[in-house]
Design a protein around this motif. Sequence first.
Motif, PDB file in Angstrom:
ATOM      1  N   GLU A  99      30.797  27.518 -19.180  1.00  0.00           N
ATOM      2  CA  GLU A  99      29.550  27.973 -18.561  1.00  0.00           C
ATOM      3  C   GLU A  99      28.335  27.797 -19.477  1.00  0.00           C
ATOM      4  OE1 GLU A  99      27.613  32.028 -16.620  1.00  0.00           O
ATOM      5  OE2 GLU A  99      29.773  31.944 -16.965  1.00  0.00           O
ATOM      6  N   TYR A 147      33.778  17.950 -23.573  1.00  0.00           N
ATOM      7  CA  TYR A 147      32.988  16.970 -22.808  1.00  0.00           C
ATOM      8  C   TYR A 147      33.879  15.804 -22.357  1.00  0.00           C
ATOM      9  CZ  TYR A 147      29.521  13.378 -21.712  1.00  0.00           C
ATOM     10  OH  TYR A 147      28.792  12.389 -21.089  1.00  0.00           O
ATOM     11  N   LEU A 172      34.103  22.152 -19.085  1.00  0.00           N
ATOM     12  CA  LEU A 172      33.062  22.140 -20.110  1.00  0.00           C
ATOM     13  C   LEU A 172      32.721  23.555 -20.590  1.00  0.00           C
ATOM     14  CD1 LEU A 172      31.223  20.281 -21.745  1.00  0.00           C
ATOM     15  CD2 LEU A 172      29.527  20.489 -19.912  1.00  0.00           C
ATOM     16  N   TYR A 188      24.738  13.380 -10.345  1.00  0.00           N
ATOM     17  CA  TYR A 188      24.911  14.427 -11.348  1.00  0.00           C
ATOM     18  C   TYR A 188      25.534  13.879 -12.633  1.00  0.00           C
ATOM     19  CZ  TYR A 188      26.956  18.689 -13.397  1.00  0.00           C
ATOM     20  OH  TYR A 188      27.320  19.709 -14.239  1.00  0.00           O
ATOM     21  N   ASN A 201      22.557  21.178 -18.780  1.00  0.00           N
ATOM     22  CA  ASN A 201      21.541  21.157 -17.728  1.00  0.00           C
ATOM     23  C   ASN A 201      20.135  21.234 -18.318  1.00  0.00           C
ATOM     24  OD1 ASN A 201      23.568  21.003 -15.823  1.00  0.00           O
ATOM     25  ND2 ASN A 201      23.505  23.159 -15.308  1.00  0.00           N
ATOM     26  N   GLN A 242      28.021  25.917 -22.145  1.00  0.00           N
ATOM     27  CA  GLN A 242      27.817  24.503 -22.466  1.00  0.00           C
ATOM     28  C   GLN A 242      27.201  23.756 -21.278  1.00  0.00           C
ATOM     29  OE1 GLN A 242      30.622  26.242 -22.977  1.00  0.00           O
ATOM     30  NE2 GLN A 242      30.987  26.156 -25.175  1.00  0.00           N
ATOM     31  N   THR A 243      27.602  24.123 -20.069  1.00  0.00           N
ATOM     32  CA  THR A 243      27.020  23.518 -18.866  1.00  0.00           C
ATOM     33  C   THR A 243      25.536  23.845 -18.772  1.00  0.00           C
ATOM     34  OG1 THR A 243      29.111  23.529 -17.661  1.00  0.00           O
ATOM     35  CG2 THR A 243      27.097  23.489 -16.339  1.00  0.00           C
ATOM     36  N   LYS A 244      25.177  25.087 -19.060  1.00  0.00           N
ATOM     37  CA  LYS A 244      23.758  25.475 -19.033  1.00  0.00           C
ATOM     38  C   LYS A 244      22.972  24.691 -20.081  1.00  0.00           C
ATOM     39  CE  LYS A 244      24.294  30.079 -17.082  1.00  0.00           C
ATOM     40  NZ  LYS A 244      24.236  31.523 -17.315  1.00  0.00           N
ATOM     41  N   ARG A 292      23.929  12.846 -16.639  1.00  0.00           N
ATOM     42  CA  ARG A 292      24.445  13.519 -17.825  1.00  0.00           C
ATOM     43  C   ARG A 292      25.013  12.540 -18.842  1.00  0.00           C
ATOM     44  NH1 ARG A 292      23.223  16.449 -14.096  1.00  0.00           N
ATOM     45  NH2 ARG A 292      22.796  18.671 -14.304  1.00  0.00           N
ATOM     46  N   ALA A 299      36.331  17.060 -19.768  1.00  0.00           N
ATOM     47  CA  ALA A 299      35.687  17.259 -18.466  1.00  0.00           C
ATOM     48  C   ALA A 299      35.459  15.924 -17.761  1.00  0.00           C
ATOM     49  CB  ALA A 299      34.373  18.019 -18.644  1.00  0.00           C
ATOM     50  N   GLU A 337      32.371  21.340 -14.733  1.00  0.00           N
ATOM     51  CA  GLU A 337      31.717  22.486 -15.361  1.00  0.00           C
ATOM     52  C   GLU A 337      32.727  23.533 -15.825  1.00  0.00           C
ATOM     53  OE1 GLU A 337      28.736  23.764 -12.537  1.00  0.00           O
ATOM     54  OE2 GLU A 337      27.391  22.126 -13.120  1.00  0.00           O
TER      55      GLU A 337
END
Length: 177
Positions: free
Chosen positions: A34, A119, A32, A165, A41, A36-38, A169, A122, A29
């Motif tokens: 913050e 991506y 990647l 997780y 998700n 983009q992570t949201k 994804r 990460a 994360e």
Amino acid sequence: MQKFYFILVLILTFSCSQKQSDNRITEFEKVLGERQTKALNSLVSDFEKNLTKVYSDLPTEKAYRQYLTDLISNSTTDWEKFKFQSYKTNTEFHQSGLWSEIYTKDSVSGLQVNGIGKYMQALYIVKDSDSLIKKYWEKREAAGMMQNELVIPGILSLNPDFNNYFHKRIVVVEFSF
């Protein structure tokens, strides 16, 4: 006394493996980003809501597998069931920059994988911790965009854990354009 030591060792082992898992997610994360992570998700959330709607009689793990199987089945005719992104999620997918970190648009060959995007970076950070992540990263790095008929059997052959997780994804990104 031996039982006490045995239980202590189990607790320490579990907490260390839990910490490693949390560290992998944190590192992924962090690379990647913050926002983009949201956005990612939200894609996973929309995907799982759609799974619940389409495969209401299956637990989530089996619904992921059925989705993938149906996607490449010759008998599938209802392609609408594979659409899962809400307008809000799709907008954030693009506005957050996540789409650009995963894909690029080439005027000659169309949609391409962004091999140097956050991506892939990460995934690179965590790839050696899991055989599915490693194989997926290697194939995506070498081949870029792959046809569903190739990527789905590849993912399923690696015995994905759809409570994982990263496994979730990877699947969601594969079907988020």
